[in-house]
Write a protein that holds these residues in place. Structure first.
Motif, PDB file in Angstrom:
ATOM      1  N   CYS A   5       0.840  -1.207   0.000  1.00 54.28           N
ATOM      2  CA  CYS A   5       0.000   0.000   0.000  1.00 54.28           C
ATOM      3  C   CYS A   5       0.876   1.259   0.000  1.00 54.28           C
ATOM      4  N   PRO A   6       0.641   2.181  -0.925  1.00 58.46           N
ATOM      5  CA  PRO A   6       1.470   3.382  -1.007  1.00 58.46           C
ATOM      6  C   PRO A   6       1.329   4.317   0.208  1.00 58.46           C
TER       7      PRO A   6
ATOM      8  N   ARG B 217       0.920   3.406   3.395  1.00 55.64           N
ATOM      9  CA  ARG B 217       1.291   2.788   4.673  1.00 55.64           C
ATOM     10  C   ARG B 217       2.763   2.401   4.593  1.00 55.64           C
TER      11      ARG B 217
ATOM     12  N   ILE C 223      -1.432  -5.619   3.865  1.00 56.49           N
ATOM     13  CA  ILE C 223      -1.403  -4.323   3.177  1.00 56.49           C
ATOM     14  C   ILE C 223      -0.833  -4.413   1.758  1.00 56.49           C
TER      15      ILE C 223
ATOM     16  N   CYS D  16      -1.642  -4.483  -1.955  1.00 58.67           N
ATOM     17  CA  CYS D  16      -2.808  -3.971  -2.672  1.00 58.67           C
ATOM     18  C   CYS D  16      -3.399  -5.031  -3.611  1.00 58.67           C
ATOM     19  N   PRO D  17      -4.715  -5.302  -3.572  1.00 52.29           N
ATOM     20  CA  PRO D  17      -5.706  -4.694  -2.683  1.00 52.29           C
ATOM     21  C   PRO D  17      -5.583  -5.244  -1.266  1.00 52.29           C
ATOM     22  N   CYS D  18      -5.623  -4.371  -0.278  1.00 54.40           N
ATOM     23  CA  CYS D  18      -5.387  -4.756   1.106  1.00 54.40           C
ATOM     24  C   CYS D  18      -6.616  -5.411   1.731  1.00 54.40           C
TER      25      CYS D  18
ATOM     26  N   ARG E  35      -9.632  -2.917   2.224  1.00 46.56           N
ATOM     27  CA  ARG E  35     -10.268  -2.195   1.123  1.00 46.56           C
ATOM     28  C   ARG E  35     -11.792  -2.288   1.160  1.00 46.56           C
TER      29      ARG E  35
ATOM     30  N   CYS F 197     -11.190   3.347  -0.514  1.00 44.03           N
ATOM     31  CA  CYS F 197     -10.192   2.670   0.310  1.00 44.03           C
ATOM     32  C   CYS F 197      -9.301   3.739   0.942  1.00 44.03           C
ATOM     33  N   TYR F 198      -8.473   3.315   1.849  1.00 45.36           N
ATOM     34  CA  TYR F 198      -7.611   4.221   2.622  1.00 45.36           C
ATOM     35  C   TYR F 198      -6.825   5.203   1.738  1.00 45.36           C
ATOM     36  N   CYS F 199      -6.284   4.704   0.642  1.00 45.35           N
ATOM     37  CA  CYS F 199      -5.511   5.562  -0.264  1.00 45.35           C
ATOM     38  C   CYS F 199      -6.402   6.333  -1.230  1.00 45.35           C
TER      39      CYS F 199
ATOM     40  N   LEU G 104      -7.595   4.711  -4.000  1.00 47.19           N
ATOM     41  CA  LEU G 104      -7.435   4.094  -5.316  1.00 47.19           C
ATOM     42  C   LEU G 104      -8.748   3.443  -5.753  1.00 47.19           C
ATOM     43  N   TYR G 105      -9.403   2.781  -4.806  1.00 52.24           N
ATOM     44  CA  TYR G 105     -10.691   2.146  -5.089  1.00 52.24           C
ATOM     45  C   TYR G 105     -11.808   2.953  -4.446  1.00 52.24           C
TER      46      TYR G 105
END
Ligand code: SF4
Lengths: 177, 100
Positions: free
Chosen positions: A53-54, A56, A68, A70-72, A75, A85-87, A89-90
């Motif tokens: 994950c970028p 974390r 973590i 991706c996908p974590c 997600r 999702c946290y970043c 991305l999704y």
């Protein structure tokens, strides 16, 4: 500094787009944002050997970072609760359609101590008599897909993650009263 | 001592001491840096993913004291007077006009 080529970013972007579009997962419609995250995934792939994950800090040890990659593991819960999702991305189907901006999302990943505590509990307790079924049951920790076979599949047919993201389900039958 | 030398400074208006714990790959960290630059505020930052293992450990312990969840970015104002977790745009913008 690791340099990722534009082509590599475009390739992963198009494969993620086509892979996800038919599986109920949606990339962030802000393509500049999405491609920047994809570039970071490729940087991490280069750095750690997997797409950590970028957003974390990865330990660099795959077994400690499984949740973590991706996908974590987080997600689907974050997309369901926050629309992304946290970043970022999704995103949810709704956000993918409306293009509404996403807000920062609180970290769902447990702290390091809590992760270490629960790492031995990869088996999900459900029963005492697990030998009463013919095949073990495997659960994909990312999407929840269940299957009963000797070994977890190489790739999750639903979300596409690798075999090591599956946990064995321990079936427990509750005695009838 | 060791990781301190890796802290980078971005010059600007000195309103408060702003220290960011960031990841070079994290998009919300980049947005935070860009917003602080847009506001022309001076800040320091530490890209944790670019540190050696040893320095990372040390910096992580320090960061943990401000934000036990160790999420990025962690924005520490005046050595802990205030801690902003994540790209909280309003709170960050507020740092600009806070001279009270
Ligand atoms: S799904 Fe989102 S939060 Fe999870 S690893 Fe991928 S980019 Fe990061």
């Amino acid at each position: 500094m690791i340099n990722i080529s534009k082509n590599a970013v475009e390739d992963l972007f198009s494969s993620l787009s086509s892979f996800n579009s038919c599986r109920g997962y949606f990339l962030n419609p802000d393509t500049a944002f999405t491609k920047s995250l994809i570039e970071s995934l490729l940087i991490n792939d280069d750095r750690y050997g997997y797409q950590a994950c970028p957003c974390r800090l990865a330990s660099g040890e795959r077994s400690l970072d499984l949740d973590i990659i991706c996908p974590c593991d987080y997600r689907d819960s974050d997309v369901a609760e926050f629309g992304a999702c946290y970043c970022g991305l999704y995103v949810s189907r709704q956000l993918a359609q409306t293009g509404e901006p996403i807000k920062p999302i609180p970290e769902r990943r447990p702290t390091k101590q809590d992760r270490l505590k629960s790492s031995n509990k990869k088996e999900i307790a459900m029963s005492e008599e697990s030998n009463s079924i013919k095949y073990p049951i495997w659960r994909c920790e990312v999407c929840g897909y269940l299957c009963a076979r000797d070994e977890a599949p190489d790739t999750c047919p639903i979300c596409g993650v690798s075999r090591d993201r599956f946990a064995k389900v321990n079936i427990v039958t509750v005695a009838a009263k | 001592m060791s990781y301190q030398s890796q802290i980078k400074n971005v010059p600007g208006k000195k309103v408060k001491k702003i220290m960011l714990y960031t990841l070079s790959t994290c998009i919300w960290c980049r947005k935070t840096k860009a917003l602080l630059s847009e506001l022309n505020l001076e800040y320091d930052f530490l890209d944790m993913d670019l540190l050696s293992e040893e320095d990372q450990e040390e910096a992580y312990t320090e960061m943990e004291s401000y934000n036990p969840h160790l999420s990025f970015p962690t924005i520490v104002i005046n050595r802990g007077e205030q801690v902003i977790k994540g790209f909280e745009e309003e709170m960050i913008r507020h740092l600009g006009h806070k001279n009270d």
